[in-house]
Design an enzyme around this catalytic site. Structure first.
Site, mmCIF file in Angstrom:
data_model
loop_
_atom_site.group_PDB
_atom_site.id
_atom_site.type_symbol
_atom_site.label_atom_id
_atom_site.label_comp_id
_atom_site.label_asym_id
_atom_site.label_seq_id
_atom_site.Cartn_x
_atom_site.Cartn_y
_atom_site.Cartn_z
ATOM 1 N N ASP A 138 19.523 -76.971 -6.909
ATOM 2 C CA ASP A 138 20.483 -76.772 -5.914
ATOM 3 C C ASP A 138 20.725 -77.505 -4.717
ATOM 4 O O ASP A 138 19.543 -78.421 -4.688
ATOM 5 C CB ASP A 138 20.318 -74.995 -5.690
ATOM 6 C CG ASP A 138 20.695 -74.355 -6.838
ATOM 7 O OD1 ASP A 138 20.825 -74.149 -7.651
ATOM 8 O OD2 ASP A 138 20.104 -72.983 -6.574
ATOM 9 N N ASP A 139 21.657 -77.534 -3.639
ATOM 10 C CA ASP A 139 21.731 -77.990 -2.534
ATOM 11 C C ASP A 139 22.336 -79.344 -2.195
ATOM 12 O O ASP A 139 22.926 -79.915 -1.176
ATOM 13 C CB ASP A 139 20.935 -77.172 -1.989
ATOM 14 C CG ASP A 139 20.879 -75.910 -1.460
ATOM 15 O OD1 ASP A 139 21.389 -75.253 -2.382
ATOM 16 O OD2 ASP A 139 19.256 -75.310 -1.028
ATOM 17 N N HIS A 182 27.674 -74.546 -6.454
ATOM 18 C CA HIS A 182 27.009 -73.671 -5.835
ATOM 19 C C HIS A 182 27.933 -72.668 -5.225
ATOM 20 O O HIS A 182 27.580 -72.110 -4.257
ATOM 21 C CB HIS A 182 25.436 -74.672 -5.183
ATOM 22 C CG HIS A 182 24.614 -73.651 -5.211
ATOM 23 N ND1 HIS A 182 24.162 -72.893 -5.229
ATOM 24 C CD2 HIS A 182 24.061 -74.070 -4.106
ATOM 25 C CE1 HIS A 182 23.356 -72.318 -5.117
ATOM 26 N NE2 HIS A 182 22.571 -73.345 -4.148
ATOM 27 N N HIS A 226 26.092 -73.260 2.112
ATOM 28 C CA HIS A 226 25.175 -71.904 1.807
ATOM 29 C C HIS A 226 25.292 -71.141 2.750
ATOM 30 O O HIS A 226 23.851 -69.588 2.063
ATOM 31 C CB HIS A 226 23.727 -73.094 1.839
ATOM 32 C CG HIS A 226 22.692 -72.523 1.411
ATOM 33 N ND1 HIS A 226 22.146 -71.542 1.419
ATOM 34 C CD2 HIS A 226 22.650 -73.011 0.003
ATOM 35 C CE1 HIS A 226 20.748 -71.960 0.597
ATOM 36 N NE2 HIS A 226 21.163 -72.204 -0.659
ATOM 37 N N HIS A 267 14.608 -77.624 -6.111
ATOM 38 C CA HIS A 267 16.090 -78.229 -4.713
ATOM 39 C C HIS A 267 16.029 -79.741 -5.030
ATOM 40 O O HIS A 267 14.756 -80.264 -4.834
ATOM 41 C CB HIS A 267 15.583 -77.408 -3.759
ATOM 42 C CG HIS A 267 15.583 -75.572 -3.871
ATOM 43 N ND1 HIS A 267 14.848 -74.999 -3.958
ATOM 44 C CD2 HIS A 267 16.977 -75.334 -3.354
ATOM 45 C CE1 HIS A 267 15.490 -74.108 -4.105
ATOM 46 N NE2 HIS A 267 16.915 -73.942 -3.681
#
Length: 252
Positions: free
Chosen positions: A61-62, A112, A116, A207
């Site tokens: 992720d991210d 995603h 965030h 991540h």
């Protein structure tokens, strides 16, 4: 007497209206119960990411992050492993060349969100915009439309499920994580955290960026990859992207 009766009627009307609002908010946020990993793995295995019994899905992720993602690509290439990267639209917008490099290396890009912020704090229109913008940017940048979505923090809402259905995206969370976003994370404790849930059918969350984590936390996930790959190989499990995980679309 008329005034008193009117007052009671107005009070009842406002109370009923408040109850409707409360019930609507509850219904909108009800999917967020899937945030509880153990619960969703038992009740909604497809949403949790339970796949083929001979396969483990590796997801990140991210990113994409020019400061860290290329290092993951190097290690994954050396291990001959492909994975799924759930990207943030804001990060992708700043590093389109890196996203194309990821795709050319055989990795899968998924949605995603644009930023965030938890989707539970957004209404349906904003949620759809976040996911649609990111989906469209992935497709425009890489030439490949994404198939999966994972909201920030793994927090679902009715808005996320509705948007995913409209955008032809399958929501996938995870069954195992390494808690690699903390300031104290190390390769050893990432592996120790993963170990109880590392089995056939698992979807692993790590991540490849620290844009929402402790500075440098991504190094713990990077350092854990060779041993993670070795453990899967020793157990006779293939480690790869969600596209090879045998998941069925999750109805919204």
């Amino acid at each position: 007497m008329v005034r008193s009766g009117t007052g009671r009627w107005e009070t009842g009307r406002w109370a009923a209206g408040g109850a409707v609002v409360a019930l609507s908010a509850l219904a909108y946020g009800l999917p967020s119960l899937a945030t509880f990993r153990r619960l969703r793995t038992r009740v909604t295995p497809g949403l949790a990411g339970v796949g083929r019994p001979d396969h483990v899905a590796l997801t990140f992720d991210d990113g994409p992050d020019p400061a860290s993602t290329p290092r993951f690509l190097e290690v994954l290439d050396a291990l001959e492993i492909r994975s799924t990267f759930f990207v943030l639209g804001g990060m992708l917008e700043r590093a389109p060349g890196l996203a194309r490099e990821m795709t050319e290396a055989g990795h899968e890009l998924a949605v995603h969100g644009w930023d965030h912020r938890p989707m539970l704090l957004r209404g349906p229109a904003s949620t759809y915009d976040q996911l649609a913008r990111t989906r469209d940017l992935i497709a425009e940048t890489t030439g490949r439309a994404p198939a999966y979505v994972r909201p920030p923090h793994g927090v679902l809402s009715a808005g996320v499920l509705a948007a995913a259905r409209r955008l032809d995206l399958t929501p996938v969370l995870w069954t195992a994580w390494g808690r690699d976003w903390t300031a104290t994370a190390t390769p050893a404790n990432v592996l120790a955290t993963l170990a109880p849930d590392l089995r056939g059918g698992a979807t692993v969350l790590l991540h490849d960026s620290d844009c929402t984590s402790a500075p440098g936390a991504w190094r713990s996930a990077l350092g854990a990859l060779p041993e993670l790959a070795a453990r899967c190989d020793d157990a006779g499990l293939r480690l790869g992207p969600l596209a090879e995980h045998g998941l069925r679309p999750v109805s919204g």
